[in-house]
Motif scaffolding. Structure first.
Motif, PDB file in Angstrom:
ATOM      1  N   MET A  23       0.823  -1.211   0.000  1.00 47.24           N
ATOM      2  CA  MET A  23       0.000   0.000   0.000  1.00 47.24           C
ATOM      3  C   MET A  23       0.854   1.257   0.000  1.00 47.24           C
ATOM      4  SD  MET A  23      -3.201  -0.741  -0.202  1.00 47.24           S
ATOM      5  CE  MET A  23      -3.995   0.752   0.389  1.00 47.24           C
ATOM      6  N   ASP A  24       2.059   1.170   0.588  1.00 54.56           N
ATOM      7  CA  ASP A  24       2.932   2.330   0.710  1.00 54.56           C
ATOM      8  C   ASP A  24       4.015   2.364  -0.357  1.00 54.56           C
ATOM      9  OD1 ASP A  24       1.562   3.258   2.926  1.00 54.56           O
ATOM     10  OD2 ASP A  24       2.813   2.151   4.342  1.00 54.56           O
ATOM     11  N   MET A  25       3.981   1.425  -1.305  1.00 56.22           N
ATOM     12  CA  MET A  25       5.015   1.381  -2.332  1.00 56.22           C
ATOM     13  C   MET A  25       5.087   2.688  -3.099  1.00 56.22           C
ATOM     14  SD  MET A  25       4.892  -2.357  -4.178  1.00 56.22           S
ATOM     15  CE  MET A  25       5.673  -1.638  -5.639  1.00 56.22           C
ATOM     16  N   LYS A  26       6.292   3.138  -3.349  1.00 59.61           N
ATOM     17  CA  LYS A  26       6.514   4.361  -4.115  1.00 59.61           C
ATOM     18  C   LYS A  26       7.341   4.015  -5.352  1.00 59.61           C
ATOM     19  CE  LYS A  26       4.669   7.095  -0.915  1.00 59.61           C
ATOM     20  NZ  LYS A  26       3.409   7.827  -1.149  1.00 59.61           N
ATOM     21  N   PRO A  27       6.729   3.375  -6.329  1.00 67.66           N
ATOM     22  CA  PRO A  27       7.492   2.937  -7.504  1.00 67.66           C
ATOM     23  C   PRO A  27       8.107   4.082  -8.300  1.00 67.66           C
ATOM     24  CG  PRO A  27       5.136   2.680  -7.876  1.00 67.66           C
ATOM     25  CD  PRO A  27       5.309   2.999  -6.426  1.00 67.66           C
ATOM     26  N   GLY A  28       7.587   5.292  -8.092  1.00 71.41           N
ATOM     27  CA  GLY A  28       8.135   6.430  -8.831  1.00 71.41           C
ATOM     28  C   GLY A  28       9.227   7.174  -8.092  1.00 71.41           C
ATOM     29  N   GLU A  55       2.074  11.661  -7.857  1.00 76.01           N
ATOM     30  CA  GLU A  55       2.863  12.046  -6.672  1.00 76.01           C
ATOM     31  C   GLU A  55       2.687  11.025  -5.552  1.00 76.01           C
ATOM     32  OE1 GLU A  55       2.869  16.922  -7.293  1.00 76.01           O
ATOM     33  OE2 GLU A  55       1.352  15.979  -6.005  1.00 76.01           O
ATOM     34  N   GLU A  56       1.478  10.505  -5.388  1.00 79.17           N
ATOM     35  CA  GLU A  56       1.248   9.481  -4.365  1.00 79.17           C
ATOM     36  C   GLU A  56       2.006   8.191  -4.680  1.00 79.17           C
ATOM     37  OE1 GLU A  56      -2.553   8.667  -2.754  1.00 79.17           O
ATOM     38  OE2 GLU A  56      -3.234  10.757  -2.843  1.00 79.17           O
ATOM     39  N   LEU A  57       2.316   8.002  -5.952  1.00 81.24           N
ATOM     40  CA  LEU A  57       3.106   6.843  -6.351  1.00 81.24           C
ATOM     41  C   LEU A  57       4.610   7.111  -6.215  1.00 81.24           C
ATOM     42  CD1 LEU A  57       1.047   5.790  -9.495  1.00 81.24           C
ATOM     43  CD2 LEU A  57       1.232   4.506  -7.342  1.00 81.24           C
ATOM     44  N   GLY A  58       4.955   8.279  -5.719  1.00 78.34           N
ATOM     45  CA  GLY A  58       6.346   8.593  -5.435  1.00 78.34           C
ATOM     46  C   GLY A  58       7.058   9.436  -6.472  1.00 78.34           C
ATOM     47  N   TYR A  59       6.402   9.728  -7.589  1.00 73.86           N
ATOM     48  CA  TYR A  59       7.044  10.527  -8.622  1.00 73.86           C
ATOM     49  C   TYR A  59       7.186  11.988  -8.190  1.00 73.86           C
ATOM     50  CZ  TYR A  59       6.185   6.630 -11.833  1.00 73.86           C
ATOM     51  OH  TYR A  59       6.177   5.397 -12.440  1.00 73.86           O
ATOM     52  N   ASP A  60       8.258  12.604  -8.624  1.00 75.87           N
ATOM     53  CA  ASP A  60       8.447  14.049  -8.460  1.00 75.87           C
ATOM     54  C   ASP A  60       7.894  14.698  -9.725  1.00 75.87           C
ATOM     55  OD1 ASP A  60       9.235  16.633  -7.953  1.00 75.87           O
ATOM     56  OD2 ASP A  60      11.359  16.285  -8.394  1.00 75.87           O
ATOM     57  N   VAL A  61       6.692  15.251  -9.642  1.00 79.29           N
ATOM     58  CA  VAL A  61       6.013  15.788 -10.823  1.00 79.29           C
ATOM     59  C   VAL A  61       6.206  17.301 -10.861  1.00 79.29           C
ATOM     60  CG1 VAL A  61       3.885  15.862 -12.145  1.00 79.29           C
ATOM     61  CG2 VAL A  61       4.291  13.957 -10.577  1.00 79.29           C
ATOM     62  N   LYS A  62       6.851  17.767 -11.916  1.00 75.24           N
ATOM     63  CA  LYS A  62       7.102  19.201 -12.058  1.00 75.24           C
ATOM     64  C   LYS A  62       5.794  19.965 -12.297  1.00 75.24           C
ATOM     65  CE  LYS A  62      11.845  19.258 -13.865  1.00 75.24           C
ATOM     66  NZ  LYS A  62      12.693  19.736 -14.993  1.00 75.24           N
ATOM     67  N   PRO A 274       5.995   1.764 -15.728  1.00 72.90           N
ATOM     68  CA  PRO A 274       4.737   1.004 -15.782  1.00 72.90           C
ATOM     69  C   PRO A 274       3.708   1.457 -14.753  1.00 72.90           C
ATOM     70  CG  PRO A 274       6.536  -0.327 -14.893  1.00 72.90           C
ATOM     71  CD  PRO A 274       7.162   0.895 -15.473  1.00 72.90           C
ATOM     72  N   ALA A 275       4.160   1.954 -13.594  1.00 74.20           N
ATOM     73  CA  ALA A 275       3.205   2.431 -12.584  1.00 74.20           C
ATOM     74  C   ALA A 275       2.455   3.659 -13.102  1.00 74.20           C
ATOM     75  CB  ALA A 275       3.915   2.755 -11.282  1.00 74.20           C
ATOM     76  N   ALA A 276       3.210   4.608 -13.648  1.00 73.77           N
ATOM     77  CA  ALA A 276       2.587   5.816 -14.199  1.00 73.77           C
ATOM     78  C   ALA A 276       1.694   5.466 -15.382  1.00 73.77           C
ATOM     79  CB  ALA A 276       3.658   6.813 -14.625  1.00 73.77           C
ATOM     80  N   ALA A 277       2.192   4.567 -16.252  1.00 76.33           N
ATOM     81  CA  ALA A 277       1.413   4.175 -17.429  1.00 76.33           C
ATOM     82  C   ALA A 277       0.083   3.542 -17.027  1.00 76.33           C
ATOM     83  CB  ALA A 277       2.226   3.204 -18.284  1.00 76.33           C
ATOM     84  N   ALA A 329      -1.529   0.404 -10.194  1.00 73.87           N
ATOM     85  CA  ALA A 329      -0.259   0.978 -10.618  1.00 73.87           C
ATOM     86  C   ALA A 329       0.912   0.329  -9.887  1.00 73.87           C
ATOM     87  CB  ALA A 329      -0.252   2.481 -10.380  1.00 73.87           C
ATOM     88  N   ARG A 330       0.739   0.113  -8.586  1.00 73.12           N
ATOM     89  CA  ARG A 330       1.816  -0.506  -7.786  1.00 73.12           C
ATOM     90  C   ARG A 330       2.032  -1.964  -8.215  1.00 73.12           C
ATOM     91  NH1 ARG A 330      -1.022   2.565  -3.203  1.00 73.12           N
ATOM     92  NH2 ARG A 330       0.368   4.339  -2.834  1.00 73.12           N
ATOM     93  N   LYS A 331       0.958  -2.657  -8.514  1.00 73.20           N
ATOM     94  CA  LYS A 331       1.091  -4.048  -8.963  1.00 73.20           C
ATOM     95  C   LYS A 331       1.815  -4.111 -10.312  1.00 73.20           C
ATOM     96  CE  LYS A 331      -3.019  -5.773  -6.567  1.00 73.20           C
ATOM     97  NZ  LYS A 331      -4.438  -6.222  -6.722  1.00 73.20           N
ATOM     98  N   ALA A 332       1.526  -3.165 -11.187  1.00 77.89           N
ATOM     99  CA  ALA A 332       2.189  -3.136 -12.494  1.00 77.89           C
ATOM    100  C   ALA A 332       3.699  -2.932 -12.330  1.00 77.89           C
ATOM    101  CB  ALA A 332       1.592  -2.033 -13.362  1.00 77.89           C
ATOM    102  N   ALA A 333       4.069  -2.096 -11.368  1.00 75.39           N
ATOM    103  CA  ALA A 333       5.480  -1.813 -11.128  1.00 75.39           C
ATOM    104  C   ALA A 333       6.196  -3.016 -10.512  1.00 75.39           C
ATOM    105  CB  ALA A 333       5.627  -0.598 -10.219  1.00 75.39           C
ATOM    106  N   ALA A 334       5.441  -3.845  -9.792  1.00 75.90           N
ATOM    107  CA  ALA A 334       6.049  -4.980  -9.083  1.00 75.90           C
ATOM    108  C   ALA A 334       6.272  -6.190  -9.976  1.00 75.90           C
ATOM    109  CB  ALA A 334       5.174  -5.378  -7.901  1.00 75.90           C
TER     110      ALA A 334
END
Length: 335
Positions: A23-28, A55-62, A274-277, A329-334
């Motif tokens: 639940m807390d995975m930050k793939p980005g 952003e919740e997935l950990g990405y730094d979004v400009k 893949p998480a963002a996609a 999204a997190r499952k896709a990244a894993a």
């Protein structure tokens, strides 16, 4: 027996911990994303929601760059921008660079047929006069009902000079021989619609052009307050569309191109993230939610801080759906 219980307890603890970690995975984490945004503020909401999810997935979004359509598609193709949430297709097809499909992808619609355009008429008058299309505005009793200033023509709240819709409306007036029957009001659209809304609230009929998403269809709801009407079949070059809520017929001939609102993204960006996609592919919105948010902006809540509050409110009302997008999204990244 005691040993078995200890083993089971340990396994349960591991499963709970694993679930919490998932639940807390930050793939980005460590990845910077570069979005673009439309130059029209009715498209800001979906960009802000997508940015929050990433952003919740950990990405730094400009901070998104506000770009015109052709520039946005060119920069996405070049890889200088990763994605934007303001693609309108098929409307924007002529604005795509030649090598667009080699370098970029159009994802599943955020809002299917979200870009509706056309003419709306107060439901009361539609039912009273049996109005089905613009052709009905040649009838004397209809003209009289919609002639609000006594000049002998039905008043249509239209678009200001120079707008794309103004040119289409002018074409309709000519092609359907409506110039002697309908008068398009070409003042400021906001002022014109405010006047039309005020007249409707006082019991007078409404006849106006609009597009979606837009605050107008939140204040005057299709199917409840107003109805989408047809253009006459003869001379219509934009075809028909089905499944439109509040239409006088199904299919409807709106006289304008109806388009999907989509995410457009660079292919390399999608492949590397893949998480963002997955999040962007699953991201959808009801048109009514965007129209409601657009209404809040129309009433003064226009700042980035206001829009961030709108995002908070939407997520709170749709928490299960939001969590499902993030989980996928997190499952896709894993994988």
């Amino acid at each position: 027996m005691k040993f078995t219980k200890i083993i089971l307890a340990a396994l349960c603890a591991i499963m709970i911990a694993s679930t919490a970690m998932a639940m807390d995975m930050k793939p980005g984490d460590g990845v910077t994303l570069r979005p673009a945004r439309a130059t029209w503020n009715t498209g800001f909401f979906q960009e802000a929601l997508a940015r929050r999810g990433l952003e919740e997935l950990g990405y730094d979004v400009k901070k998104p760059k506000d770009l015109t359509n052709p520039i946005a598609y060119k920069t996405i193709t070049l890889g200088d921008i990763d994605y934007w949430c303001n693609g309108n297709f098929p409307l924007h097809n002529p604005q795509l660079p030649k090598n667009f499909h080699e370098k970029a992808s159009i994802l599943s619609p955020i809002i299917k047929a979200g870009g509706m355009q056309g003419y709306l008429v107060s439901k009361k008058e539609v039912e009273k006069f049996g109005i089905k299309s613009l052709e009905d505005f040649k009838r004397p009793e209809v003209i009289k009902a919609f002639d609000l200033n006594g000049d002998g023509k039905a008043d249509l709240t239209a678009c200001p000079p120079g707008w794309g819709c103004e040119k289409v409306i002018s074409k309709h007036m000519e092609v359907y021989d409506l110039k002697d029957y309908v008068k398009p009001i070409k003042a400021s659209y906001e002022a014109g619609m405010a006047s039309a809304l005020g007249a409707y609230k006082s019991g007078k009929p409404a006849f106006f052009y609009t597009w979606t998403p837009n605050w107008t269809v939140y204040k005057l709801k299709p199917g409840k307050d107003v109805m989408w009407i047809n253009v006459p079949e003869e001379g219509d070059t934009e075809g028909t569309v089905s499944g439109i809520e509040g239409a006088v017929s199904d299919p409807l001939r709106p006289g304008f191109v109806v388009y999907d609102i989509t995410v457009v993204a660079n292919k390399k960006f999608l492949a590397k993230n893949p998480a963002a996609a997955t999040f962007l592919e699953n991201f959808t919105l009801p048109l009514s939610d965007v129209s409601e948010q657009n209404t809040r902006m129309n009433e003064g809540e226009k700042s980035d801080k206001d829009i961030a509050k709108h995002v908070d409110d939407w997520i709170a009302k749709n928490q299960d759906k939001w969590n499902a997008w993030l989980d996928a999204a997190r499952k896709a990244a894993a994988k």
